[in-house]
Design a protein around this motif. Structure first.
Motif, short mmCIF file in Angstrom:
data_model
loop_
_atom_site.label_atom_id
_atom_site.label_comp_id
_atom_site.label_asym_id
_atom_site.label_seq_id
_atom_site.Cartn_x
_atom_site.Cartn_y
_atom_site.Cartn_z
N LYS A 31 -43.05 -12.50 -3.27
CA LYS A 31 -41.78 -13.10 -2.87
C LYS A 31 -40.82 -12.01 -2.44
N SER A 32 -39.76 -12.41 -1.74
CA SER A 32 -38.69 -11.49 -1.37
C SER A 32 -37.48 -11.76 -2.25
N PHE A 33 -36.51 -10.87 -2.19
CA PHE A 33 -35.35 -10.96 -3.08
C PHE A 33 -34.05 -10.87 -2.27
N ASP A 34 -33.05 -11.61 -2.77
CA ASP A 34 -31.75 -11.62 -2.12
C ASP A 34 -30.89 -10.44 -2.54
N PHE A 35 -31.07 -10.00 -3.77
CA PHE A 35 -30.33 -8.85 -4.29
C PHE A 35 -31.29 -7.97 -5.09
N ILE A 36 -31.31 -6.69 -4.78
CA ILE A 36 -32.11 -5.73 -5.56
C ILE A 36 -31.15 -4.67 -6.08
N ILE A 37 -31.14 -4.52 -7.38
CA ILE A 37 -30.14 -3.68 -8.03
C ILE A 37 -30.82 -2.71 -9.00
N GLY A 38 -30.13 -1.65 -9.36
CA GLY A 38 -30.69 -0.81 -10.40
C GLY A 38 -30.37 0.66 -10.30
N ASN A 39 -30.95 1.38 -11.25
CA ASN A 39 -30.85 2.82 -11.36
C ASN A 39 -32.28 3.35 -11.36
N PRO A 40 -32.86 3.60 -10.17
CA PRO A 40 -34.25 4.06 -10.11
C PRO A 40 -34.47 5.34 -10.89
N PRO A 41 -35.70 5.58 -11.34
CA PRO A 41 -35.98 6.81 -12.10
C PRO A 41 -35.85 8.05 -11.21
N TYR A 42 -35.35 9.12 -11.84
CA TYR A 42 -35.21 10.40 -11.13
C TYR A 42 -36.34 11.31 -11.61
N VAL A 43 -37.38 11.45 -10.80
CA VAL A 43 -38.54 12.28 -11.18
C VAL A 43 -38.99 13.07 -9.96
#
Length: 486
Positions: free
Chosen positions: A114-126
């Motif tokens: 599926k697709s998303f209308d809102f994608i939010i977050g704090n992706p990992p820093y590696v």
């Protein structure tokens, strides 16, 4: 989750005041139908998911438990964190949540249906070198990971854009290093057409337990021609002043956040005047890789020797040197033991014969010197050779010096041709340009404004004055035609 696993997976928790703003902003400006899907990518303990659920419930008028069951999705590589997110979501409702849209998997390799209308977050820093067996897979599947010392969050942006619905939006908080780094070029090219807003924290530290130079980035599925940009040096979002940046004026080599007025000024200057690298040479200073062995302030001296520790050093093997990072125009009384002639190392038997005291001193430091470059110092042509050959010629002569990092432009003229320097850069004008007039241009407000817009930031408000930033500086006194006169 133990500390080693946290580091490998880039776990850094986002403060609530930041999350609240990000979610509020990304949900605003669009009519909410109540059917939208929100994805928390790399959910951690679920602060994005929980705040999004609450705000979406208010905007849509749906009960919180229905929002959690139908609208909120969250993914994390750690089962511990997806379970923690479920617990935190349940705390929002007195009614038992019947279904969670929870996925325990690697976000970058997950096949979504599926697709998303809102994608939010704090992706990992590696950093990619710390990704072990995931490194080659990422490089094969992501254009943003295909070259250079990339970071895992690059791939989160790329995957999020793939998963976005027609009118969808993304908001991530990530390091801001991709604005300038060579490794970030593919990411810059990927996201530039979709940018709507950047809030750059620059040197301001958002995270309590980690030093990170961060920015909030907003993207949308539809392409844009410009975006809003601001810098925020405080722990709130009050009274932010945005400037509109035209995407067509952004260079892929590095992002320079000039507003339209300043961009037009720079473009006009560039057409008529030269860049600094066209009217001057820029060089880095001496690099010994063990400055405390080679550079000293003498405890005493006589006609023939400098004295330090329990040694004496022949004066004629030493040259005056300036530490550019701390230079304020006064004599620093520093000297460099310089075992070179005509840019070539003085071979051991000649050095020992002509400078026996300096040789005794180096012998006493031999183990320390050979341990440079992780033990690679053993393979230098002579154990007392400098760690790098840069600056053997170019650090001498009349020049203008500056530190590699400054709060404001801080350039100084050095007249003495026999004085070297380290811990900074020098600028040497071509074509008999006046050192003092050039130094005045380098210390101008125009330079300060230019560096503020293009350069990398560090704690305390310091900006990088590296050659990569200095070389493209344009000033009305840098004439293209010859001779270049001031």
């Amino acid at each position: 989750m133990n500390e080693a696993v946290k580091k490998e997976n880039g776990v850094v928790f986002t403060p609530e005041w930041v999350v609240d703003f990000m979610v509020e902003e990304v949900l605003s400006g669009r009519k909410i139908s109540g059917n939208e899907k929100i994805l928390d990518a790399g959910c951690g303990e679920g602060i994005f998911a929980t705040i999004a659920a609450q705000k979406f419930s208010k905007l849509s008028g749906k009960k919180i438990e229905k929002v959690i069951e139908n609208n909120i999705y969250f993914v994390d590589i750690s089962k511990e964190y997806t379970e923690k997110t479920k617990q935190n979501l349940q705390k929002l409702s007195k009614t038992k949540i019947k279904k969670y849209n929870s996925i325990t998997s690697d976000f970058c390799f997950l096949k979504f249906d599926k697709s998303f209308d809102f994608i939010i977050g704090n992706p990992p820093y590696v950093r990619i070198q710390n990704l072990n067996d995931r490194k080659e897979q990422l490089q094969a599947n992501y254009i943003t990971a295909s070259n250079g010392s990339i970071d895992l969050y690059f791939c989160f942006f790329e995957q999020a854009l793939r998963l976005l619905s027609k009118n969808g939006k993304i908001v991530f908080i990530t390091p801001n290093s991709h604005f300038y780094s060579a490794a970030g070029k593919n990411l810059r090219n990927l996201i530039l057409p979709y940018l709507t807003k950047i809030i750059n924290f620059d040197h301001h530290q958002v995270f309590r337990d980690a030093t990170a130079y961060t920015a909030i980035t907003f993207l949308q599925k539809e392409k844009t021609i410009n975006f809003l940009y601001t810098e925020n040096f405080k722990s709130d979002f009050n009274n932010l002043e945005y400037k509109k940046i035209s995407a067509q004026h952004i260079k892929s080599e590095r992002w320079e956040f000039f507003d339209e007025k300043f961009s037009d000024r720079i473009i006009k200057l560039s057409k008529k005047y030269a860049t600094l690298q066209e009217i001057a040479d820029i060089h880095y200073g001496i690099a010994t890789l063990k400055d405390d062995v080679y550079i000293f302030s003498p405890e005493n001296q006589d006609k023939k020797y400098f004295y330090l520790e329990n040694f004496k050093i022949e004066k004629n093997i030493c040259v005056p040197i300036i530490k550019a990072s701390t230079y304020k125009g006064q004599n620093q009384n520093l000297f460099l033991i310089f075992p070179y002639k005509n840019e070539k190392i003085i071979i051991r038997n000649i050095f020992q014969k002509n400078y026996p005291e300096a040789y005794k001193y180096f012998l006493q430091k031999k183990d320390v010197l050979e341990n440079r470059d992780k033990g690679g110092g053993k393979n230098y042509e002579e154990f007392y050779a400098f760690g790098r050959n840069q600056g053997l010629r170019t650090s001498f002569g009349r020049k203008i010096i500056t530190s590699t990092m400054n709060i404001a432009p801080r350039f100084h003229v050095i007249e003495d041709e026999k004085t070297s320097f380290y811990a900074g850069y020098c600028v040497k004008p071509k074509n008999n340009i006046s050192l003092y007039d050039l130094c005045k241009a380098l210390n101008s407000n125009l330079m300060k404004e230019y560096i503020k817009s293009v350069s990398k930031s560090y704690c305390g408000g310091y900006k990088s004055y590296a050659k990569s930033f200095l070389k493209d500086f344009v000033h009305p006194q840098f004439y293209k035609s010859q001779p270049a006169l001031f």
